[in-house]
Design an enzyme around this catalytic site. Structure first.
Site, PDB file in Angstrom:
ATOM      1  N   THR A 121       0.818  -1.212   0.000  1.00 28.44           N
ATOM      2  CA  THR A 121       0.000   0.000   0.000  1.00 28.44           C
ATOM      3  C   THR A 121       0.850   1.260   0.000  1.00 28.44           C
ATOM      4  OG1 THR A 121      -1.493   1.283   1.392  1.00 28.44           O
ATOM      5  CG2 THR A 121      -0.136  -0.311   2.530  1.00 28.44           C
ATOM      6  N   TYR A 145      -1.676   0.114   9.995  1.00 28.91           N
ATOM      7  CA  TYR A 145      -1.936  -0.625   8.747  1.00 28.91           C
ATOM      8  C   TYR A 145      -0.708  -0.539   7.839  1.00 28.91           C
ATOM      9  CZ  TYR A 145      -3.641  -1.253   3.989  1.00 28.91           C
ATOM     10  OH  TYR A 145      -3.779  -1.636   2.685  1.00 28.91           O
TER      11      TYR A 145
END
Ligand code: UDP
Length: 331
Positions: A121, A145
């Protein structure tokens, strides 16, 4: 007896991106074998190959799947993936994503499957004062995350050096849209993502969309993201498999369009595509949000031969809207 077609293990194949990857893999002649614990994914989304139910945090549930099939490669999507959630419960993110990633990597290596495509990501870059980001930008995640995804990238490099695990890492920007055939789409419970929440507000399933922060240092005060169509995104994964099959070196690619949209711009585009008003209320900033995440790289186009064809904002919203009106999965 396994069929002659090459098999690919798709962790998280019952989820939004994983299910679109399975469809693209099946279309390209592979058998996608989904491995999913169905905690956030949907049995109904597994339409393009078998489902093996299990949990990556329990290695004993993944080893038998490597014994049952002979995989050409692993595509690893399964993860907890919500920025806000990761700020409220970082332990869950570190434990689930990192333990799961480590178990999967070790199981793949023990089974002799040394081709690995990883769903990472742009959140691994963190907040970098609004600069566009390329693959050599520093990775300084601002939420758990992004931190947990960066940790798996580090693992892949270490196991690449020690065990010859060859990998392609994709750093996604914001994934949007849905299968234009309407077979699968984005369906989270609870939903937290901008475009599906906005479409809920458009058709009255929610009273309004809350804009998280209007005082950012951007032209209209709202956060800027780079949106990419899920079908374009998964096409890159198939190219990533080819890349590994051709024996090329491990590599990392941003997947974004290089065009940033503010939250307000996405709202205006949704209003134009649906021909309806988007009810909006202004709210506080969401902890963990970077001001601007935009890819400044054409590496995927130049080296992988990726050519996104549906990632203009109107197509993404149109495909999401079609799915939103007709599609849903049963629990
Ligand atoms: N966002 C918002 N309201 C919402 C959900 C999201 O204003 O109800 C904003 C969020 O702050 C971010 C952008 O929309 O700037 C995209 O958020 P999303 O959760 O869709 O993806 P993320 O960037 O967290 O991966």
């Amino acid at each position: 007896m396994q069929s002659d077609k090459p098999h690919v293990l798709v962790t998280g194949g019952a989820g939004y991106i994983g299910s679109h990857a399975c469809k693209a893999l099946a279309a390209a002649g592979y058998v996608p074998v989904t491995f999913d614990n169905l905690s956030t994914g949907w049995r109904d989304a597994v339409k393009f190959g078998p489902l093996e139910q299990g949990d990556l945090t329990q290695r004993s549930t993944i080893d038998p799947v490597f014994e049952k099939y002979n995989f050409q490669a692993v595509m690893h999507f399964a993860a907890l993936s919500l920025v806000g959630d990761s700020m409220r419960d970082p332990g869950n993110y570190w434990r689930t994503n990192v333990t799961g990633g480590l178990n999967l990597i070790e199981a793949a290596i023990d089974a002799g499957c040394l081709n690995f495509v990883f769903s990472s990501t742009c959140a691994t870059y963190g907040d970098q004062d609004g600069v566009t980001l390329d693959e050599s930008s520093a990775q300084q995640p601002v939420n758990a995350y992004g931190g947990s995804k960066r940790a798996i990238e580090d693992m892949l490099r270490d196991f690449g050096a020690s065990h010859g695990l060859r990998h392609v890492i994709f750093r996604y920007f914001n994934v949007a849209g849905a299968d234009p055939d309407g077979e699968i789409g984005e369906f989270h419970q609870p939903e937290t993502h901008l475009i599906p929440l906005m479409l809920d507000a458009v058709d009255g399933k929610r009273p309004a969309l809350t804009v998280f922060g209007t005082d950012y240092d951007t032209p209209d005060g709202t956060c800027i993201r780079d949106y990419v169509h899920v079908c374009d995104l998964v096409d890159a994964h198939v190219l990533g498999l080819n890349w590994l099959a051709e024996g090329k070196d491990s590599s990392v690619f941003n997947l974004g369009t290089g065009r940033g949209f503010s939250v307000r711009e996405v709202i205006n585009a949704s209003s134009a595509v649906t021909n309806r008003d988007v009810p909006v209320v202004e709210g506080d900033r969401r902890p963990g949000d970077a001001v601007k995440l935009v890819s400044g790289s054409r590496k995927a186009e130049e080296e992988l031969g990726w050519s996104p064809s549906r990632s203009d904002m109107n197509s993404m919203i149109r495909d999401a809207w079609r799915w939103h009106q007709n599609g849903a999965y049963k629990a």
